[in-house]
Structure formats: structure tokens, C-alpha cells
Design a protein around this motif. Structure first.
Motif, mmCIF file in Angstrom:
data_model
loop_
_atom_site.group_PDB
_atom_site.id
_atom_site.type_symbol
_atom_site.label_atom_id
_atom_site.label_comp_id
_atom_site.label_asym_id
_atom_site.label_seq_id
_atom_site.Cartn_x
_atom_site.Cartn_y
_atom_site.Cartn_z
ATOM 1 N N ASP A 281 2.340 -12.587 -0.332
ATOM 2 C CA ASP A 281 3.520 -12.147 0.470
ATOM 3 C C ASP A 281 3.977 -11.066 -0.511
ATOM 4 O O ASP A 281 5.341 -10.841 -0.199
ATOM 5 C CB ASP A 281 4.530 -13.286 0.617
ATOM 6 C CG ASP A 281 4.105 -14.386 1.135
ATOM 7 O OD1 ASP A 281 3.321 -14.203 2.210
ATOM 8 O OD2 ASP A 281 4.342 -15.633 1.240
ATOM 9 N N LYS A 282 3.191 -10.306 -1.088
ATOM 10 C CA LYS A 282 3.405 -8.878 -1.800
ATOM 11 C C LYS A 282 2.925 -7.808 -1.115
ATOM 12 O O LYS A 282 1.592 -7.942 -0.765
ATOM 13 C CB LYS A 282 3.193 -8.969 -3.340
ATOM 14 C CG LYS A 282 4.085 -10.233 -4.083
ATOM 15 C CD LYS A 282 3.672 -10.152 -5.572
ATOM 16 C CE LYS A 282 4.510 -11.228 -6.356
ATOM 17 N NZ LYS A 282 4.155 -12.536 -6.160
ATOM 18 N N PRO A 283 3.430 -6.714 -1.300
ATOM 19 C CA PRO A 283 2.511 -5.388 -0.760
ATOM 20 C C PRO A 283 1.323 -5.190 -1.579
ATOM 21 O O PRO A 283 1.002 -5.859 -2.699
ATOM 22 C CB PRO A 283 3.610 -4.328 -1.239
ATOM 23 C CG PRO A 283 5.041 -4.912 -1.430
ATOM 24 C CD PRO A 283 4.613 -6.259 -1.774
ATOM 25 N N ASN B 278 9.978 -1.364 1.877
ATOM 26 C CA ASN B 278 11.089 -2.052 2.443
ATOM 27 C C ASN B 278 12.337 -1.309 1.865
ATOM 28 O O ASN B 278 13.324 -2.278 1.528
ATOM 29 C CB ASN B 278 10.892 -3.417 2.543
ATOM 30 C CG ASN B 278 10.057 -4.009 3.498
ATOM 31 O OD1 ASN B 278 9.532 -3.097 4.403
ATOM 32 N ND2 ASN B 278 9.802 -5.195 3.441
ATOM 33 N N ASN B 279 12.400 -0.494 1.497
ATOM 34 C CA ASN B 279 13.646 0.425 0.916
ATOM 35 C C ASN B 279 13.729 -0.067 -0.463
ATOM 36 O O ASN B 279 14.933 -0.076 -0.893
ATOM 37 C CB ASN B 279 14.772 0.292 1.722
ATOM 38 C CG ASN B 279 14.804 1.136 3.248
ATOM 39 O OD1 ASN B 279 14.154 2.103 3.135
ATOM 40 N ND2 ASN B 279 15.245 0.422 4.100
ATOM 41 N N VAL B 280 12.880 -0.464 -1.042
ATOM 42 C CA VAL B 280 13.059 -1.098 -2.620
ATOM 43 C C VAL B 280 12.033 -0.441 -3.373
ATOM 44 O O VAL B 280 10.802 -0.319 -3.107
ATOM 45 C CB VAL B 280 12.814 -2.663 -2.525
ATOM 46 C CG1 VAL B 280 12.949 -3.009 -3.937
ATOM 47 C CG2 VAL B 280 13.707 -3.315 -1.826
ATOM 48 N N THR B 281 12.715 0.387 -4.613
ATOM 49 C CA THR B 281 11.699 0.786 -5.341
ATOM 50 C C THR B 281 10.936 -0.037 -6.571
ATOM 51 O O THR B 281 11.914 -0.401 -7.198
ATOM 52 C CB THR B 281 12.288 2.336 -5.877
ATOM 53 O OG1 THR B 281 12.665 3.090 -4.896
ATOM 54 C CG2 THR B 281 11.489 2.771 -7.046
ATOM 55 N N TYR B 282 9.978 -0.080 -6.508
ATOM 56 C CA TYR B 282 9.168 -0.806 -7.638
ATOM 57 C C TYR B 282 8.661 -0.090 -8.825
ATOM 58 O O TYR B 282 7.851 1.026 -8.239
ATOM 59 C CB TYR B 282 8.140 -1.757 -7.044
ATOM 60 C CG TYR B 282 8.718 -2.759 -6.158
ATOM 61 C CD1 TYR B 282 8.647 -3.948 -6.722
ATOM 62 C CD2 TYR B 282 8.679 -2.597 -4.858
ATOM 63 C CE1 TYR B 282 9.244 -5.309 -5.817
ATOM 64 C CE2 TYR B 282 9.000 -3.552 -3.815
ATOM 65 C CZ TYR B 282 9.292 -4.834 -4.524
ATOM 66 O OH TYR B 282 9.947 -5.928 -3.573
#
Length: 599
Positions: free
Chosen positions: A138-140, A308-312
Motif C-alpha cells: 500500500d505504498k507508492p 497524492n500531494n504529499v512530499t516524501y
């Protein structure tokens, strides 16, 4: 007696012991010394470090046409095996098909230049797929790519610093339990796809039965039957051994090792024809996801990305991957070294070089968006039976995989999910080995409980927790063994002198000195302090302060009870470290002269 006098006496005892040991062994040594031809029995000269690290340089100069033909056949055969496996393992990891193929071509080609064992096939495996599913579910996809990079980096460092001994702390029962549990989890994970059940999570019994898609189930079971039947083709024994029979055997063998590719190809053709004749919606079984693009591109791993608009950022990725950064490379090294040992010639394996090779395969693979890889026993066995001669076979395998990525990518969507599940189940079901349960129960109860515990924890808590559990349990067993060493104590007689002989069966560390002291004290109580105590020291390799303090305390106690304390067969260098009063030393055979009546 002051300290200087004690030291002088000690040196005199050591010199006397050395002289007596020389006298005892001089005849034996003189009869054994022989001259040899130094040139004939000299150790072979080690290759230059560059040749040992870039291993292709050691065999490419003697590469000829016969080897090239053998490697071409082996590489082609392996290519037909690795393509369907890579697609299936990518599916098991929850990834699109192309990521498995990226891993297959990168691992196959890089190992050519650095690998030492021709039979080893680096690529996606059920073990690595399960690791990816465990830590990247369930992670990119970016998390999987960075995990491959970090795993490769850890493996590379393990090779550089020669940390291969780490895998020695994973005992055979734990390794077998881990492998069997992993295969069991793979089978259980594929049941839903095999039967066409689309319910997320763990379904209830009623949901499981009602969710079965008959078409998927029929497709899946037919594929399993076909795969298991074709697997037995290579085992057929013919009565005669003529030319035609040999050709037939060869044909059966090729069909057997190509069973995965044949099954996937035929099922994809059936799906393709069905869709062309009717429509995509009319097909009765679930198909693989459509691959938008499988172009091979070289780029750095995504250490920073948006999803999804989140920067990792890199620290976020490392925190999310957690223990996977350590578990994945250790498991990969364990599997790879075990496979390499099974196929290496003359049992001579450079484990550090194998770690370097595996690390480079994963590092370079991450530049091509690959998932973590390691060696696969089934593919290595195929290489062996195909007559592989050098790692060059990986070049041909890699080219076949690249061709598949270039030509066959649009057709991956026609592969039924039930078919891929059948390929995985048929591949790993034979890795489930429950025979250790019976064997270990008879031979070693500790290993039995270690196997059972590791297997159960893997199933209930995850494979990494099961592996750690097995290692920790065995570490506890080792500590218990060090704290309670085996010591034989018995009454014996020499030259009319009766004495208590205390013989440790292993070296004793600081954790076991109290146990040894307790055994000596118990022997003194049993025999009413009537006999001297002789401690056999030939298994002692080194002393620490705790051990010296113990000897001093024992010597003092025995002296107070008028009991002589003799250290027998102690290494002369160790004797120099001990300045304990009321202790005498003896080397060689014990005689009555070693005992002096105390007043």
C-alpha cells in the motif's frame, strides 16, 4: 611470600614445564619431521585483487566457442524460465509486471561481470517479493525502488567489510523454518487470486465460499495440474536408450523446464482470442493490470518525490521502510550464499565477492526501477541442468528479458491472474518442508522448538519477526550453554596417588566460571577434601580477569582445606598470565611427582 618471589617461582615452574615437555615430545617430533618439495606443495598464488573483484577478468581470457554455445543454450533456456517467474513475482509483491522484468535483466547482466558461480541466477524471487509485500504494501512504487537501492548498499558494505559471518548466526533449523513459512505464506496469499475472490482482507468462511469465481478457479486448478504434470516429464525413465529415445528425453526436458512460459503463453492466447471474438467485459476470469509503459530508462532512485500531494524526502522513506533496510539484505545474502554454496565447485566460495555482486545487482537495478533481487534455487538448477559454463549466460538471459519488455509489454494484460497464482504456487509448494519436525524431535529438542517457534511467528507476526525470533532463541541457547559448560569430574589414580580429575569438555568463558567453581566445590565436599584436585586446562584458549579471580579463589579455598590444586596441560603462554599462589602446573602425563604432601 611477596610478589617478586612469587613471580620468580612462577618463571621457574614454567621453565621446568617447558623442559619436561620438550623431553617428552622430542622423540616423537624427530620421528615425524620430513622434508617436502616446497614448490610442489606451495599454495597457489592469489589473483590480483582487481581480478578477484571484477571476476569476469579471471575467465574471459579462456572463453572459447564451445563455452559460448553452451552458455547461449543455457541463457536462452533460463530466459524462458525467468520471464513468467518475474511477472508472477511482481504480482506477488503487489507491483506491475514490468518491475519484475526490470529486476530480471539488471540482475542477470550485472552478475556476469562480478559473479563467481555460473549457475547462480540473480532476479526476482518469491522470498524478495514477499519482503517487498511486507515492507512496501500500500505504498507508492518509489518505496520499493529505494528499498532495492538501500538493500544493495547494505549488501555491498557487508561484502567490503567481510561481514559474511553474520549469516552464520542463523542456524539451519531457523533457515529451514523461515523458508517453509515463507513458501506457506506465498501459497496462502495466492489462494484468493487462484479462486477469483475479490474481497479485501481476510474473508470469513461464508464470504470465502460465496466469493469464489468458478471460471477463475477452473483456470487456476487446470494450470496447477498442467504445471505439476509437465514438471514430471523430465523424470520419466525410458526402458531403452537409443538415439531417438535420447532425443525424446531432451524434448521432454525442454518442455519440463519451459512449463511456466508455455502455461502463461497459452493462457494469454486464450484470453486474447476470447477478447477479440467477444469483448473485454465478456471474459469470465480476472486479467492482469494493463501496463502503460515498460520502456527501460536509466535514472537515479526517487529519494524525493510527490505522491497524492504529499512530499516524501529520504528520511521519510527510511522511517517508513524501518527494519526492512536491514532484514531484506540479510535475507537476500543468506539465500544467495546458500544457493552459491550448493553449486560452487570444490566447495570454495568467496562469500564476500558474492555479497559485492548481489549489492551491485541491486544498486544498478534501482537505477532501472527494479525491485530487490537475490539468487533463485529453481533457476540456478535450470542453469546447471542446461550445461552452463560461465556467468556469460546471463547476457543472453538479459537480452531475452529486454526483448520481452520491448515486444510483449502490450500483451501482459492478457495474462489471467489465476495463471500467475498457479505458477507461484507450483513453484514454491515444494519448498514447504515439514520433515524437520520429526527429525529434530528425535535428535535435538532445542532445535525442534526453535523450528516450531520460528515457523509460527513467521505466519502470525511476519517473516522478519519470525527470523529475529529464531535468531534470539538460539542466542539464548548459546548463552545458556556458555553459562553451564559440560564438565566431567571423576576419581582416578596414578603411581599410587588418588586424585580428583576435573575435565571441562569445552573452553570456558567468564559466564561459566561460577559453574566450574561450583562443580569443583561439590567434588571437594563429596570426597571430604581427601584428594588433590587436578583441573584439565588444555581446552582453555584465553583467560579474562574473571577466570583468574576464580582460580585464585578456588586455590585459596583448597589451601585452607589442605587440598593441593594442580593445573594440567595448560598452555605455557597462559601460565605466564596467572600469578596465583598455592597452584602447581604439570604438562604431559601426570605422575606421582606432581603431587606433594602438604603439611
Amino acid at each position: 611470600m611477596d610478589q617478586n618471589t612469587l613471580i620468580k617461582c612462577k618463571k621457574f615452574q614454567i621453565q621446568a614445564a617447558e623442559e619436561r615437555q620438550k623431553n617428552l615430545n622430542s622423540d616423537f617430533l624427530e620421528s615425524k619431521i620430513i622434508s617436502t618439495d616446497a614448490a610442489q606443495y606451495a599454495e597457489p598464488e592469489e589473483p590480483h585483487w582487481l581480478f578477484r573483484r571484477i571476476f569476469i577478468l579471471t575467465w574471459i581470457r579462456s572463453y572459447d566457442r564451445d563455452k559460448a554455445v553452451a552458455d547461449f543454450i543455457a541463457g536462452l533456456t533460463l530466459g524462458l524460465t525467468i520471464i513468467p517467474q518475474s511477472i508472477a513475482y511482481a504480482s506477488l509483491a503487489g507491483l506491475s509486471s514490468e518491475y519484475g522484468l526490470y529486476s530480471a535483466f539488471a540482475g542477470s547482466i550485472i552478475y556476469v561481470f562480478f559473479g563467481t558461480v555460473p549457475q547462480v541466477s540473480i532476479g526476482p524471487t518469491s522470498l524478495m517479493a514477499l519482503m517487498v509485500l511486507q515492507f512496501c504494501a500500500d505504498k507508492p512504487i518509489q518505496f520499493t525502488i529505494v528499498l532495492a537501492f538501500l538493500a544493495g548498499l547494505v549488501e555491498l558494505l557487508m561484502g567490503v567489510f567481510k561481514l559474511g559471518f553474520v549469516v552464520n548466526f542463523i542456524p539451519a533449523p531457523v533457515n529451514k523454518a523461515f523458508t517453509s513459512a515463507t513458501a506457506t505464506i506465498v501459497v496462502l496469499a495466492q489462494i484468493k487470486n487462484l479462486l477469483g475472490i475479490k474481497i479485501k482482507g481476510i474473508p470469513s468462511p461464508s464470504q470465502f465460499i460465496n466469493g469464489i469465481n468458478i471460471s477463475d478457479a477452473i483456470m487456476g486448478f487446470i494450470c496447477i495440474i498442467v504445471l505439476l504434470t509437465l514438471r514430471q516429464l523430465s523424470q520419466i525413465n525410458f526402458k531403452s536408450n537409443g538415439r531417438k529415445i535420447k532425443q525424446l528425453k531432451k524434448l521432454c526436458w525442454y518442455i519440463s523446464i519451459s512449463r511456466n512460459a508455455l502455461t502463461v503463453f497459452l493462457c494469454a492466447i486464450i484470453s486474447f482470442i476470447w477478447i477479440k471474438e467477444r469483448s473485454y467485459q465478456a471474459i469470465p476470469f480476472a486479467l492482469s493490470a494493463k501496463v502503460e509503459s515498460a520502456a527501460i530508462t536509466l535514472k537515479l532512485p526517487p529519494f524525493v518525490f510527490n505522491y497524492n500531494n504529499v512530499t516524501y524526502v529520504f528520511s521519510d522513506i527510511v522511517r517508513e521502510l524501518g527494519s526492512g533496510i536491514v532484514v531484506v539484505p540479510i535475507v537476500a545474502v543468506l539465500a544467495n550464499v546458500a544457493i552459491a554454496k550448493a553449486f560452487v565447485k570444490d566447495a570454495k566460495l568467496d562469500a564476500s565477492q558474492e555479497m559485492l555482486s548481489l549489492g551491485l545487482c541491486n544498486l544498478v537495478g534501482s537505477l532501472f526501477s527494479a525491485m530487490p533481487t537475490c539468487g533463485a534455487f529453481t533457476r540456478s538448477a535450470v542453469s546447471q541442468s542446461s550445461g552452463v559454463r560461465t556467468p556469460m549466460a546471463g547476457i543472453y538471459t538479459g537480452l531475452i528479458v529486454i526483448s520481452a519488455l520491448s515486444i510483449l509489454t502490450p500483451y501482459f494484460q492478457y495474462i489471467p491472474k489465476a495463471t500467475l497464482s498457479a505458477v507461484l504456487i507450483a513453484a514454491v509448494v515444494f519448498m514447504i518442508d515439514l520433515s524437520p519436525i520429526k527429525n529434530l524431535w528425535r535428535s535435538n529438542k532445542k532445535d525442534f522448538f526453535s523450528w516450531i517457534g520460528c515457523f509460527i511467528v513467521c505466519l502470525l507476526c511476519g517473516v522478519e519477526m519470525g527470523l529475529f525470533f529464531g535468531i534470539i532463541v538460539n542466542m539464548i541457547f548459546i548463552l545458556l550453554r556458555l553459562g553451564n559448560p559440560k564438565v566431567d569430574i571423576f576419581l582416578t589414580e596414578t603411581d599410587g596417588v588418588t586424585y580428583v580429575y576435573c575435565m571441562p569438555l569445552s573452553d570456558i568463558y567468564y559466564s561459566g566460571v561460577d559453574y566450574l567453581r561450583g562443580r569443583i566445590r561439590s567434588a571437594c565436599i563429596l570426597y571430604r577434601n581427601d584428594f588433590p584436585i587436578v583441573l584439565d586446562c588444555h581446552r582453555f584458549m584465553q583467560f579474562d580477569a574473571t577466570f583468574v579471580d576464580m582460580l585464585s579463589a578456588v586455590a585459596k579455598e583448597l589451601n585452607e582445606n589442605n587440598v593441593q590444586f594442580v593445573l594440567h596441560r595448560m598452555n605455557l603462554k597462559l601460565q605466564e598470565q596467572i600469578y596465583v599462589p598455592n597452584v602447581s602446573f604439570t604438562n604431559g602425563l601426570i605422575s606421582g611427582d606432581d603431587f606433594k604432601q602438604k603439611k
